[in-house]
Design a protein around this motif. Structure first.
Motif, PDB file in Angstrom:
ATOM      1  N   ILE A  35     -24.112   3.022 -45.149  1.00  0.00           N
ATOM      2  CA  ILE A  35     -23.569   4.061 -44.258  1.00  0.00           C
ATOM      3  C   ILE A  35     -22.816   5.113 -45.086  1.00  0.00           C
ATOM      4  O   ILE A  35     -22.885   6.315 -44.803  1.00  0.00           O
ATOM      5  N   GLU A  36     -22.112   4.656 -46.113  1.00  0.00           N
ATOM      6  CA  GLU A  36     -21.402   5.624 -46.971  1.00  0.00           C
ATOM      7  C   GLU A  36     -22.394   6.551 -47.673  1.00  0.00           C
ATOM      8  O   GLU A  36     -22.132   7.742 -47.851  1.00  0.00           O
ATOM      9  N   ARG A  61     -23.389   9.045 -45.172  1.00  0.00           N
ATOM     10  CA  ARG A  61     -22.267   9.970 -44.928  1.00  0.00           C
ATOM     11  C   ARG A  61     -22.165  11.017 -46.033  1.00  0.00           C
ATOM     12  O   ARG A  61     -21.706  12.143 -45.810  1.00  0.00           O
ATOM     13  N   ARG A  86     -26.042  16.557 -43.172  1.00  0.00           N
ATOM     14  CA  ARG A  86     -26.160  15.211 -42.600  1.00  0.00           C
ATOM     15  C   ARG A  86     -27.486  15.125 -41.858  1.00  0.00           C
ATOM     16  O   ARG A  86     -27.801  16.002 -41.044  1.00  0.00           O
ATOM     17  N   LEU A 135     -24.363   3.280 -38.012  1.00  0.00           N
ATOM     18  CA  LEU A 135     -24.107   4.705 -37.751  1.00  0.00           C
ATOM     19  C   LEU A 135     -23.219   4.883 -36.524  1.00  0.00           C
ATOM     20  O   LEU A 135     -22.289   5.691 -36.518  1.00  0.00           O
ATOM     21  N   ALA A 188     -19.695   3.905 -37.257  1.00  0.00           N
ATOM     22  CA  ALA A 188     -19.013   4.892 -38.112  1.00  0.00           C
ATOM     23  C   ALA A 188     -18.782   6.217 -37.386  1.00  0.00           C
ATOM     24  O   ALA A 188     -18.182   7.136 -37.944  1.00  0.00           O
ATOM     25  N   LEU A 203     -21.040   8.408 -36.584  1.00  0.00           N
ATOM     26  CA  LEU A 203     -21.928   9.473 -37.076  1.00  0.00           C
ATOM     27  C   LEU A 203     -23.000   9.778 -36.027  1.00  0.00           C
ATOM     28  O   LEU A 203     -23.474   8.885 -35.333  1.00  0.00           O
ATOM     29  N   THR A 253     -26.020  10.863 -36.682  1.00  0.00           N
ATOM     30  CA  THR A 253     -27.354  10.546 -37.196  1.00  0.00           C
ATOM     31  C   THR A 253     -27.919   9.340 -36.447  1.00  0.00           C
ATOM     32  O   THR A 253     -27.194   8.378 -36.176  1.00  0.00           O
TER      33      THR A 253
END
Ligand code: SF4
Ligand code: SF4
Length: 406
Positions: A351-352, A355, A360, A379, A382, A384, A386
């Motif tokens: 995930i990092e 990110r 993105r 995702l 987190a 995000l 995406t």
């Protein structure tokens, strides 16, 4: 019965260590390929028993991703060694209760159809997305939410039927119950590329989860049932799940019969069949996408360029390089269930990496249900935006945009 000869070339050089996600997570030699090979050799000699706590801890913590194999200059067959070690441990001391329970569900079609049918119902009501988040239970809901189609409006029209080679669609268990939209996209995109897709009833789970856990008998029972159901009538057997495809291509080794070897020789990942035909170009899809390679596609099946060829057939798609895209996401069959802490550490690295991308991506494209669920859940946890999609889903949307469907 297998043996550990595939480990013989190991010279303990350590070149495989930086390719191992569990070693990178813990920096413990015993969580590295080299350390695990030493443990497996000790098991073989009888210096360690199958119920030795340290042996089990470090072998159980292996993802079975085989990321160490391409990094090894000596050609060590780590995966075969792990398979044999897990078979011996399962035969000697049995599977852990949670693994036994989970594999029991995958072993009976009535059980997985009931369980995943209930999951689909929770997903379609929107509850899974609502409850998705961090923490173990909420990550599980995130996995379920990630099985939803990548787009609300799916193509509904059909392409012209293909007139080329015949292809039996391997339906599987998770794919058949939670990823029906990927099966639909597979049928449509193969037809556009000239294949005749044949529906074959009576199939079940491929047995990969049993095989990875050391239950080769359970895997062989499922393999024989699939062999009998699919038979020998089509030119190819197409799979859109990397984990299933890797085992189907290995049925010759698992079942040890000539019929199983012939069956395995006809198995193709969907991206292999599509890439063989070009694939046909679609309509414009102006999205940012990063590809994450499933371990069982790139390492176990050596299918590396074909998924990128599929994405390359989509005009307007901007495909970005994901750092560490060749590294496991921590899903690994039932691993995320039985080894949740290590699975989460490996997922966090993935995930990092996502990110860190600029821009993105709108979607992470990956061709395996476990990876779609694991990365999709990560995702959401987190926060995000995406989302995840199978490469054939993206091609399917592109074909719809390009008027390839009537
Ligand atoms: S598995 Fe290969 S890379 Fe790893 S220590 Fe052994 S020889 Fe070296
Ligand atoms: S299979 Fe994956 S997790 Fe296991 S030792 Fe090899 S690289 Fe590490």
């Amino acid at each position: 019965m297998g043996d550990f000869t595939s480990l013989d070339p190991c010279v303990h050089c350590g070149f495989c260590l930086p390719a191992c996600p569990t070693y990178l997570a813990t920096r413990d030699e015993a969580d590295s390929p080299r350390g695990r090979i030493v443990l497996m050799r000790a098991l073989e000699r009888g210096d360690l028993s199958a119920d030795d706590p340290a042996l089990r801890q470090h072998l159980d913590a292996c993802l079975g991703c085989r990321g160490c194999e391409p990094a090894c200059p000596s050609g060590v067959g780590y995966g075969r060694g792990l398979e044999e070690a897990r078979r011996r441990i399962a035969a000697s001391v049995g599977l852990r209760p949670l693994a036994r329970l989970t594999l029991g569900v995958f072993g009976r079609s009535v059980a997985w159809r009931t369980a995943f049918g209930a999951g689909r119902w929770i997903r379609d009501l929107g509850l899974a997305k609502l409850l998705a988040g961090s923490g173990r239970a909420r990550l599980g809901f995130g996995m379920l939410a990630a099985t939803a189609p990548g787009r609300v409006r799916q193509p509904t029209l059909a392409p012209e039927a293909g007139t080329g080679p015949t292809v039996a669609l391997f339906r599987g268990c998770v794919m058949d119950t939670l990823f029906g939209h990927v099966h639909d996209a597979t049928r449509r995109t193969l037809a556009v590329n000239g294949y005749r897709v044949i529906e074959v009833p009576g199939q079940g789970c491929c047995g990969a989860l049993h095989d990875h856990a050391g239950d080769q008998e359970g895997a062989a029972r499922l393999g024989r049932a699939n062999l009998a159901a699919i038979g020998e009538t089509t030119d190819f057997i197409v799979v859109n799940s990397a984990g299933c495809g890797a085992l189907l291509k290995d049925y010759g080794h698992l079942l040890g019969t000539e019929a199983a070897r012939r069956f395995a020789g006809r198995v193709r990942d969907v991206t292999e069949l599509l890439a063989d035909r070009g694939p046909v170009t679609g309509g414009s899809l102006p999205l940012d996408v990063a590809y994450d390679a499933p371990c069982h596609l790139q390492h176990a099946q050596q299918v590396q360029r074909q998924p990128l060829a599929v994405l390359g057939a989509i005009p307007g798609l901007r495909v970005h390089q994901l750092p560490g895209s060749d590294r496991c996401c921590g899903s690994a069959g039932i691993y995320s269930l039985v080894e949740p802490a290590m699975s989460r550490m490996v997922l966090d690295d993935k995930i990092e990496a996502i990110r860190s991308l600029t821009p993105r991506p709108d979607f992470i494209a990956t061709g395996n249900p476990g990876c779609l669920m694991q990365i999709g859940a990560g995702l959401m946890a987190a926060g995000l935006a995406t989302r995840v999609a199978h490469p054939v889903e993206l091609l399917d949307w592109s074909y719809a945009a390009g008027g390839r469907y009537r």
